[in-house]
Design a protein around this motif. Structure first.
Motif: not given
Length: 438
Positions: A12-13, A16, A124, A128, A132-133, A135-136
């Motif tokens: 995720r990081r 992002a 994505v 995920a 979780e998908r 939120r990502t």
């Protein structure tokens, strides 16, 4: 250092970070490209607008073949290849001075630009699953808006300098951002299609690493063989109400062209404000969008009455069309305040439209063919990309206050058409694909 696994915080990081770099470069480009080619290189305003519209048509041709190529050669390879081509293309774009080269380069770059968002969505989906998908994607959207605003502010320095090297640096910076994003994508642990397929047939139907269960696509949509269920509803292009919704929604999306095509050129040619004002106004839009997304995400009322929300959106858009020409008659700080108020009104309308338009399309689409209907609905964005730039530069800008009146009328009429197309949903029986809210 251990390699991150799909669905982990490390992934995720990285997503992002890549999104932030990409959007920062986009902010540099959107703030300066129109001004650069009109005010620095010397291309005509109408010619640039026409080229952007032609490029919008070209952009419709890219996603499908690129998606097929990704299925054959692998998502990582095609995504990274497309990003490298975009990077090289925008580096060369900064040095274009011949109008014919400008036409070809703009069309090719738009094709690449339109081809990568579906690849990102697939990425994505592969990394995920489930909540979780969601939120990502929320994290990526939030980071993108913040970085886009930062790009607008940095571009303001180049616009204030109003020199060719400063503006070229913005285009070059955008090109370099794609190389960084490609490196990020190359580092991600994307599951191979073969491993996903084999895992999907395992007992329980789950796919390791955040992939979707058997019969489900990476984006969470049902891709199983629905058999006779698919026969209960017709294809979207035969659904006249849905086609009306798609077209009218595409016309409402002209607020994007107002913001990114009309506003920069209008500031430079129709007001006494410095060109650097453009970057500040775009930053207002982006920051306010982030705040509105947080606010709207906590309100369930917006999804329960999408027709009313759509009319409210049109009201804000029409009000913006009235404030823009009024602000042009002001000077100094009052002119800046007037333009900022108009952008704020446009932004509220834009975000209300995003919520209501999607909800209406979701409600109107038959459940058994919803993915296909959503794909057609997204063609409205292509319509806006084709019609918008030329309409803004050739009609709205050239007609002065009358152009803004025409635009306001178009927004109001499109909203009414959208609402009329969407409200038929409640009268459809379930056997025709109707669904209820909730």
């Amino acid at each position: 250092m251990a390699e991150p696994v799909p669905g982990s915080a490390g992934v995720r990081r990285r997503l992002a970070f890549g999104a932030a770099v990409d959007s920062f470069g986009t902010g540099l480009l959107l703030s300066t490209s129109a001004v650069y080619f009109v005010a620095v290189i010397g291309f005509g305003v109408r010619e640039v607008g026409l080229v952007m519209s032609v490029a919008g048509v070209a952009g419709l041709l890219g996603p499908v073949p690129v998606g097929r190529l990704a299925d054959r050669l692998g998502l990582r390879r095609v995504y990274c290849g497309a990003l490298l081509l975009r990077g090289a293309g925008y580096l060369g774009y900064a040095f274009v001075t011949d109008f014919r080269v400008f036409v070809v380069a703009t069309c090719l770059l738009r094709m690449l630009d339109q081809s990568t968002p579906p690849l990102q969505q697939s990425l994505v989906g592969a990394l995920a699953e489930g909540g979780e998908r969601v939120r990502t994607m929320a994290l990526v959207r939030s980071v993108r808006n913040t970085a886009l605003s930062a790009g607008f502010l940095v571009a303001g320095l180049a616009l204030a300098a109003h020199t060719r090297p400063a503006m070229m640096a913005m285009l070059i910076g955008n090109g370099l951002s794609f190389f960084v994003l490609a490196a990020v994508i190359a580092s991600l642990p994307i599951p191979a299609p073969a491993s996903i397929a084999s895992a999907a047939t395992a007992p329980g139907g789950s796919v390791p690493g955040g992939s979707a269960p058997a019969g489900t696509a990476a984006d969470g949509s049902d891709r199983s063989d629905a058999g006779p269920a698919l026969e209960r509803s017709g294809p979207p292009l035969r659904h006249r109400r849905f086609v009306l919704l798609t077209v009218s929604n595409g016309l409402l999306l002209l607020h994007d062209s107002v913001l990114f095509v009309l506003l920069p050129v209008w500031i430079v040619t129709r007001t006494s404000l410095p060109a650097a004002t453009v970057a500040g106004l775009l930053a207002v839009n982006t920051v306010l969008t982030v705040l509105l997304q947080l606010l709207f995400s906590r309100s369930e009322r917006l999804t329960h009455r999408p027709g009313a929300v759509l009319l409210a959106a049109a009201g804000f858009l029409v009000a913006a069309c009235a404030v823009f020409p009024a602000a042009a008659k002001l000077s100094g700080g009052w002119a800046v305040a007037g333009c900022a108020a108009a952008v704020a009104l446009l932004t509220v309308g834009e975000n209300l439209h995003a919520v209501a338009g999607w909800q209406l399309s979701f409600d109107l689409a038959p459940a058994d063919r919803r993915t296909e209907y959503m794909a057609v609905f997204n063609l409205g964005l292509g319509l806006q990309n084709v019609v918008g730039p030329a309409l803004m530069t050739s009609v709205v800008l050239g007609a002065g206050p009358g152009g803004w009146l025409l635009l306001a009328t178009l927004f109001a009429g499109s909203a009414l058409a959208c609402r009329a197309a969407g409200t038929v949903r409640a009268s459809l029986p379930v056997s025709q694909g109707g669904i209820s809210h909730g």
